[in-house]
Design a protein around this motif. Structure first.
Motif, mmCIF file in Angstrom:
data_model
loop_
_atom_site.group_PDB
_atom_site.id
_atom_site.type_symbol
_atom_site.label_atom_id
_atom_site.label_comp_id
_atom_site.label_asym_id
_atom_site.label_seq_id
_atom_site.Cartn_x
_atom_site.Cartn_y
_atom_site.Cartn_z
ATOM 1 N N UNK A 84 66.879 88.411 69.224
ATOM 2 C CA UNK A 84 65.909 88.792 68.181
ATOM 3 C C UNK A 84 66.157 90.166 67.564
ATOM 4 N N UNK A 85 66.376 91.182 68.394
ATOM 5 C CA UNK A 85 66.517 92.532 67.844
ATOM 6 C C UNK A 85 67.791 92.659 67.022
ATOM 7 N N UNK A 86 68.836 91.957 67.399
ATOM 8 C CA UNK A 86 70.078 91.982 66.624
ATOM 9 C C UNK A 86 69.848 91.350 65.254
ATOM 10 N N UNK A 87 69.136 90.242 65.215
ATOM 11 C CA UNK A 87 68.850 89.585 63.929
ATOM 12 C C UNK A 87 68.069 90.515 63.013
ATOM 13 N N UNK A 115 58.721 96.539 56.187
ATOM 14 C CA UNK A 115 58.001 96.225 57.432
ATOM 15 C C UNK A 115 57.436 94.808 57.373
ATOM 16 N N UNK A 116 56.837 94.463 56.232
ATOM 17 C CA UNK A 116 56.277 93.123 56.074
ATOM 18 C C UNK A 116 57.371 92.064 56.137
ATOM 19 N N UNK A 117 58.512 92.363 55.538
ATOM 20 C CA UNK A 117 59.636 91.421 55.532
ATOM 21 C C UNK A 117 60.136 91.165 56.953
ATOM 22 N N UNK A 121 59.438 87.582 59.858
ATOM 23 C CA UNK A 121 60.464 86.740 60.473
ATOM 24 C C UNK A 121 59.980 86.144 61.799
ATOM 25 N N UNK A 122 58.920 86.732 62.369
ATOM 26 C CA UNK A 122 58.333 86.244 63.621
ATOM 27 C C UNK A 122 59.363 86.134 64.751
ATOM 28 N N UNK A 137 55.401 100.803 59.856
ATOM 29 C CA UNK A 137 56.325 101.126 60.941
ATOM 30 C C UNK A 137 55.630 101.556 62.218
ATOM 31 N N UNK A 138 54.655 102.434 62.115
ATOM 32 C CA UNK A 138 54.031 102.981 63.315
ATOM 33 C C UNK A 138 53.200 101.954 64.084
ATOM 34 N N UNK A 139 52.924 100.798 63.481
ATOM 35 C CA UNK A 139 52.114 99.773 64.146
ATOM 36 C C UNK A 139 52.932 98.616 64.702
ATOM 37 N N UNK A 140 54.225 98.612 64.439
ATOM 38 C CA UNK A 140 55.088 97.518 64.911
ATOM 39 C C UNK A 140 56.136 98.135 65.842
#
Length: 308
Positions: A84-87, A115-117, A121-122, A137-140
């Motif tokens: 996931x993080x790589x994607x 951030x929304x984009x 991706x879920x 950013x600060x919330x994700x």
């Protein structure tokens, strides 16, 4: 008796001739060196059967040639596509490349549209995502580390209040997926400060110290679901001996729970989860900040790593 005294006592019991004065200093040093080597190669109960020498490589050259755990030489594109993080990293790099210059907010954060984009991706869920009211950013939790990764590894550079791709970034964008994965993985594991994941006064050590040993334990025991404290207990015994010896003391229960929770959150719910290495299921709450969790390694884990 400290370890040095114990080693010397064992050495003298094994080589009583040292005390009779018949051996030269060179001969004594040779015997002592051989004895130390034998100790270093001996399985240690405190290290779950790992020897001192093996632990040395897990700590000081994790994923290296002599480490008990490393990356597989050949990792399929299909497997890497499941990280996931790589994607998300690839998507962010591609967006910066497309925009040529990605303008940040006044506070230096990623713009809301990005951030929304990425959030849409879920690809990464987290415990409190349902309570998210503003996508920024600060919330994700994974967005800040991703931005820091790009900046600190010189994939992007700041130009005014914008991010632009560097020559190295252009190269990485075209590099093979395995190289991008290993670069990102090693940054998050060893360079990014895990104190940012769970803010307590431990300098980020709970979870990050010995992360390769934790991976080795997950490889060894992760075929069936286990309470995260099964792992944190072994890590505490290996690296935080003073705390481990007080784990039954009622006066230290709060500190023990802090260790368990920090370890579970940082290593499992952030690091291992973000890379798709574990399946996590919740248990009942035990009165601390986090719930008890059970973890099991995913099929992806065995597709990415090899174990000696």
């Amino acid at each position: 008796m400290n370890p040095a005294e114990a080693m010397l006592k064992e050495f003298l019991a094994k080589h009583p001739e040292v005390n009779n004065g018949d051996l030269s200093l060179d001969e004594i040093n040779r015997l002592l060196g051989e004895h130390q080597h034998q100790i270093n190669e001996r399985p240690e109960e405190d290290f779950d059967g790992v020897s001192r020498e093996q632990m040395h490589w897990l700590l000081h050259d994790p994923m290296g040639e002599k480490s008990l755990i490393g990356f597989k030489q050949q990792i399929s594109e299909e497997s890497l596509s499941k990280v996931p993080l790589l994607a998300l990293s690839d998507l962010l790099i591609a967006q910066i490349r497309q925009d040529c210059k990605l303008k940040l907010t006044a506070g230096g954060n990623l713009p809301v549209r990005i951030c929304e984009y990425l959030n849409s991706q879920n690809l990464i869920d987290w415990k409190y995502r349902a309570y998210l009211t503003r996508v920024q950013e600060e919330n994700i939790p994974y967005l800040g580390p991703l931005k820091h990764y790009l900046v600190e590894t010189k994939i992007v550079r700041k130009q005014g209040n914008s991010l632009v791709l560097t020559k190295e970034g252009e190269r990485i964008a075209e590099a093979n997926t395995s190289e991008r994965f290993i670069r990102l993985f090693m940054y998050v594991a060893g360079s990014y400060h895990w104190g940012n994941f769970y803010r307590i006064q431990d300098d980020g050590m709970y979870g990050q110290l010995g992360w390769a040993f934790s991976l080795y334990l997950l490889a060894k025991y992760g075929d069936v679901p286990r309470d995260s404290r099964f792992y944190s207990d072994k890590v505490m015994r290996a690296y935080f001996r003073d705390l481990y010896e007080k784990r039954e003391d009622k006066l230290f229960q709060e500190r023990i729970h802090v260790f368990e929770d920090a370890y579970a959150w940082r290593f499992f719910e952030v690091f291992a989860h973000w890379f798709g290495l574990v399946e996590i299921s919740s248990k009942t709450e035990h009165g601390t900040l986090l719930e008890d969790i059970c973890v099991k390694k995913t099929p992806l884990f065995d597709q990415l790593f090899s174990v000696l």
